[in-house]
Write an enzyme that holds these catalytic residues in place. Structure first.
Site, PDB file in Angstrom:
ATOM      1  N   SER A 191       4.863   0.041   1.021  1.00  8.19           N
ATOM      2  CA  SER A 191       5.883  -0.842   1.585  1.00  8.19           C
ATOM      3  C   SER A 191       5.408  -1.603   2.811  1.00  8.19           C
ATOM      4  O   SER A 191       5.865  -2.721   3.051  1.00  8.19           O
ATOM      5  CB  SER A 191       7.153  -0.057   1.904  1.00  8.19           C
ATOM      6  N   HIS A 219       8.970  -0.785  -4.636  1.00  9.64           N
ATOM      7  CA  HIS A 219       8.627  -2.208  -4.516  1.00  9.64           C
ATOM      8  C   HIS A 219       7.938  -2.765  -5.761  1.00  9.64           C
ATOM      9  O   HIS A 219       7.669  -3.960  -5.830  1.00  9.64           O
ATOM     10  CB  HIS A 219       7.744  -2.434  -3.285  1.00  9.64           C
ATOM     11  N   LYS A 250      16.226  -3.032  -4.397  1.00 10.16           N
ATOM     12  CA  LYS A 250      15.300  -4.102  -3.994  1.00 10.16           C
ATOM     13  C   LYS A 250      15.330  -5.204  -5.066  1.00 10.16           C
ATOM     14  O   LYS A 250      16.265  -5.981  -5.077  1.00 10.16           O
ATOM     15  CB  LYS A 250      13.923  -3.506  -3.735  1.00 10.16           C
TER      16      LYS A 250
END
Ligand code: PMP
Length: 410
Positions: A191, A219, A250
């Site tokens: 990240s 991610h 996300k």
């Protein structure tokens, strides 16, 4: 109880306690703050799905059908069929037998990592006696997300930390370990660094040392791989030793987390993981939205195409400047500044131009490795990217910009 005010005052005096900016709208990627428009180069809303009309329609459908929340825990009256359906969809996405939903990604790591190694202990309540004593050890990348580190700490199992993406170090630690069950844990996409874990090589090590590999793909999910399946799909991996964790907050634009595993681990976690069974889970509207998000990612590949075009354009434009990019392999392209004060000055300079980029400093990253964490977005325009690069260029020309001592990693 005086220590709390003492500690808080001390931290404030060192500048560690500071105001968190309040925003008026959420980045898509432009947002409003202090009555002004900003463009964010740090949002996790990679594909702009949080505001996608299909997502909003679906969420509305969920709201109208079920109301705003699920007031029951999963094992005690709150087990809607829509949870099972979403879990099956996530399991298919990750090519695993089954998946378990959690209220957030953070809770997924806390819950799954701490409970996994206690399955035998819980089974003892039912009379289970192991044929031989199991001992567990986690092997965790030093840059793993804090929820991983906390989950491992809660497990009470042995924990070893290997240097970032250092397979030689990992191998040595695996070799030295006497634990009967070994679990390697890594972010899929890191990240704060934006680089990708070398999963194929890690699985080779897992084969040699009879270990599992737990991948936090917060991610990568929705971003990497032909169908947004994440880091595992990017590498074309479908491996029985993989446990795939992801978050829904996300690229999928909603909230929640999940872990996708083989049937046995899934069954065990359902039974033994309190963070799965004994807490309220996603509100139904979020389940509807996430399920739609998975379809949108597959049906609108142009969103991911734009994201990657923007990423390549930014990296190309930055190559004309002398900044060090920590990684260029994902939409997270951190600019290493090194000095913490200089990072703040640069971030403030960008803010004056209505550009927001997270300034990431110790303790989120090691000291003297402060950085601007640029995250590209499908919704960025060329003009917005040009402006970011222009401001960075101006700063470089106008200031004594100390070159960071670290060498860049690809
Ligand atoms: N893992 C990683 C690698 C993350 O970056 C994050 C969020 N920053 C999480 C887990 C936690 O996810 P969530 O925000 O959905 O709780």
């Amino acid at each position: 109880m005086k220590e709390f005010s003492e500690i808080s005052t001390w931290l404030s005096s060192r500048g560690a306690v500071h105001a968190i900016p309040v925003v008026e709208t959420l980045p898509q990627p432009t947002f409003r703050m202090n009555d002004q428009n900003f463009v964010s180069f740090s949002t996790n809303n990679y594909l702009g799905l949080a505001q996608h009309p299909r997502m909003i329609d679906k969420a509305r459908e969920g709201l109208e059908r079920y109301g705003v929340g699920n007031c029951e825990s999963r094992l005690l009256g709150g087990d809607l069929d829509i949870y099972d359906q979403l879990e099956s969809k996530l399991a298919r996405l990750k090519k695993k037998d089954t998946a378990l939903l959690f209220a957030t990604g953070y809770l997924t790591n806390l819950g799954a990592l701490s409970a996994l190694v206690k399955a035998g202990q819980t089974a003892r309540i039912y009379g289970y006696r192991a044929k031989k004593r199991h001992s567990y050890a986690f092997f965790s990348d030093e840059y793993n997300h804090i929820s991983i580190r906390e989950g491992i700490r809660l497990s009470d199992a042995d924990r070893q930390t290997y240097r970032h993406r250092d397979l030689g170090h990992l191998e040595n630690l695996l070799k030295e370990s006497t634990a009967s069950s070994k679990i390697i844990v890594t972010d899929g996409v890191f990240s704060q660094d934006g680089d990708i874990a070398p999963l194929p090589e890690m699985l080779d090590l897992a084969e040699r040392f009879d270990a599992m590999v737990y991948v936090d793909d917060a991610h990568g999910t929705g971003v990497l791989g032909a169908n947004g399946g994440g880091t595992t799909e990017y590498f074309g991996l479908d491996h029985p030793r993989l446990i795939c964790m992801g978050t829904l907050s996300k690229a999928y634009g909603a909230i929640g987390g999940f872990v996708a595993t083989d049937r046995h681990i899934g069954d065990l976690l359902r039974l033994t993981c309190p963070a799965y069974g004994f807490t309220s889970t996603l509100p139904p509207d979020q389940v509807y939205a996430v399920s739609e998000a998975i379809d949108i990612v597959a049906e609108e590949p142009e969103r991911r195409q734009r994201l990657w075009e923007n990423q390549r354009y930014f990296v190309r434009s930055m190559s004309r400047l002398s900044y060090k990019l920590l990684s260029t392999s994902t939409p997270i392209v951190p600019i290493l500044v090194g000095d913490e004060g200089a990072t703040d000055v640069l971030s403030e300079r960008l803010r004056k131009e209505r550009i927001h980029v997270d300034s990431v400093k110790f303790p989120a990253v090691p000291r003297k490795q402060a950085r601007l964490r640029v995250i590209l977005n499908a919704g960025h325009t060329r003009r917005q990217i040009d402006k970011l690069v222009w401001v960075l260029g101006e700063y470089e020309r106008s200031s004594f910009f100390p070159a960071p001592s670290l060498s860049a990693v690809a």
